[in-house]
Write an enzyme that holds these catalytic residues in place. Structure first.
Site, PDB file in Angstrom:
ATOM      1  N   ALA A 118       1.016  -1.150  -0.047  1.00  0.00           N
ATOM      2  CA  ALA A 118      -0.187   0.016   0.017  1.00  0.00           C
ATOM      3  C   ALA A 118       0.763   1.497  -0.103  1.00  0.00           C
ATOM      4  O   ALA A 118       2.182   1.122   0.281  1.00  0.00           O
ATOM      5  CB  ALA A 118      -0.742  -0.041   1.146  1.00  0.00           C
ATOM      6  N   LYS A 119       0.252   2.476  -0.179  1.00  0.00           N
ATOM      7  CA  LYS A 119       0.905   3.747  -0.059  1.00  0.00           C
ATOM      8  C   LYS A 119      -0.027   4.827   0.201  1.00  0.00           C
ATOM      9  O   LYS A 119      -0.997   4.788  -0.496  1.00  0.00           O
ATOM     10  CB  LYS A 119       1.821   3.866  -1.260  1.00  0.00           C
ATOM     11  CG  LYS A 119       2.886   5.133  -0.855  1.00  0.00           C
ATOM     12  CD  LYS A 119       4.016   4.267   0.108  1.00  0.00           C
ATOM     13  CE  LYS A 119       5.356   4.868  -0.224  1.00  0.00           C
ATOM     14  NZ  LYS A 119       6.318   3.948   0.138  1.00  0.00           N
TER      15      LYS A 119
END
Ligand code: GLU
Length: 425
Positions: free
Chosen positions: A104-105
């Protein structure tokens, strides 16, 4: 300099590996898209009384291996494509180093250096509130990234805990030690970069001692990499930050430089520029210095087709995510320059994030020595595995670079899971 779309770079890297390893088309298709991208608007009351609205994102790229994992960055360059690319890189990074996380980011489009501390805290708490519905210790665990730090992680932990009604340290990693952080986490990414440099050199029969190194970026990654490489006996001849760089062919006094820039402060008090016994250089000049090892530890898109043929370092170790474009990679490979890719070289951060999450969940905390030992053992093993993959393909008549080998290993770990779990419904 034109900025190449990082999403494009990430996909080109993935496709090259998928092609060579002959990945099943359905898995290739699934891995080409993020599972979810959340876009939020974050209203913040500024000190002036005015309300400003900031754009924020959380991209949850893939969760085949476990909860989504990845940092949150605050930067004016944040947009959807950047966040998606970074989340894709996190997916392959976590799989490569074999931690049970997806990728994720997150990001907020803002220049945090222009905010007061109060504004920064209100922005962080409101952004956290906006993503509360999609994060959780078994769902998605944020961490620091560009221009975010342990203090910001504390606010995220506190905000989330207030919503839940109990303390939940495992919601975020990279926290201060006394609120559930792990010893060694702050230095972990830099330590991983230093270990990667030493180990890759060793595989080519070279010793880290006395090697000349230039580091672009003196944030959390660059500064700790510099210090640990200095302790390993390497000679750090140049470093830089957004304002420019410094160079001394005899080597910089890194402990003194750390003191000069940071002192006791968690964020830089001043630029590296102006440090004693060094001459001033630009960031572009730093990249082209005649050194053994170049460590880009700032942001994406630094080594491109425009400067790749002028690079004089023999090794590039990527502390940053995505510093090298796809075209630049091909030029460097033809020139015989070894590029140790981001998903390997800077994986020390997420490896210790995993150890932090484990410690939070069991409520028992390790000494720094134990954390560092676990980090080093994992990283050394993966570096050897990537090297073996290069050799395996060479025996089959295919010359591949370190990035492609790392991707192949990583993709294989995810593909294996898809083959067994199948595709819902
Ligand atoms: N932001 C770091 C990275 O890009 C750390 C992520 C994490 O620890 O979750 O790898």
């Amino acid at each position: 300099m034109k900025k190449q779309n990082p999403r494009e770079v990430a996909l080109q890297q993935f496709n090259r590996a998928a092609e060579i390893m002959e990945l099943e088309p359905w898995i290739r298709n699934v891995l080409s898209y993020p599972e979810r991208v959340v876009k939020v608007h974050v209203p913040v009351k500024m000190d002036s009384g005015e309300v400003r609205v900031f754009e924020g994102y959380r991209c949850q790229y893939n969760s085949a291996l476990g909860p989504y994992k990845g940092g949150i960055r605050y930067s004016p360059d944040v947009d959807e494509d950047e966040v998606v690319a970074l989340a894709q890189w996190m997916t392959f990074k976590c799989a490569l180093v074999d931690v049970p996380f997806g990728g994720a980011k997150g990001g907020v489009k803002v220049d945090p250096r222009k905010l007061s501390k109060g504004e920064l805290e209100r922005l962080t708490r409101r952004y956290t509130y906006e993503i509360v519905p999609v994060i959780g210790p078994s769902i998605d665990i944020p961490a620091p990234d560009v221009y975010t730090n342990d203090e910001i992680m504390s606010w995220i932990m506190d905000t989330y805990s207030i919503f839940k009604g109990y303390n939940e340290p495992a919601i975020v990693t990279g926290k201060p030690i006394y609120i559930g952080g792990s010893k060694g986490r702050k230095e972990a990414t830099g330590r991983g970069v230093a270990i990667s440099t030493r180990e890759v050199l060793k595989l080519y029969g070279e010793d880290i001692k006395g090697k000349t190194i230039a580091i672009q970026g003196f944030g959390n990654v660059g500064s700790h990499a510099a210090l640990i490489l200095h302790e390993m006996g390497a000679r750090i001849v140049a470093v830089s930050d957004v304002e420019g760089g410094i160079y001394n062919p005899d080597g910089l006094d890194i402990p003194a430089l750390m003191e000069y820039v940071y002192g006791d402060s968690p964020t830089p008090r001043r630029s590296v520029k102006g440090f004693k016994r060094a001459r001033s250089i630009t960031n572009e000049e730093l990249l082209l210095l005649n050194v053994d090892v170049l460590i880009p530890a700032a942001i994406e898109n630094q080594i491109t087709e425009e400067n790749a043929d002028k690079i004089r370092a023999r090794y590039i170790v990527e502390g940053a995510n995505g510093p090298t474009t796809f075209e630049a990679d091909e030029i460097l490979f033809k020139r015989g320059i070894v590029v140790v890719p981001d998903i390997l070289a800077n994986s020390g951060g997420v490896i210790v994030s995993y150890l932090e999450w484990v410690q939070d969940r069991m409520g028992y905390y390790w000494e720094e020595e134990e954390v560092n030992e676990k980090l080093e053992k994992k990283l050394v093993k993966v570096i050897q595995e990537v090297f073996d993959t290069i050799r395996k393909y060479r025996e089959k008549g295919k010359e591949i670079d370190w990035r492609t080998a790392a991707y192949i290993l990583s993709i294989e770990r995810i593909a294996k899971v898809y083959r067994k779990r199948g595709l819902f419904p």
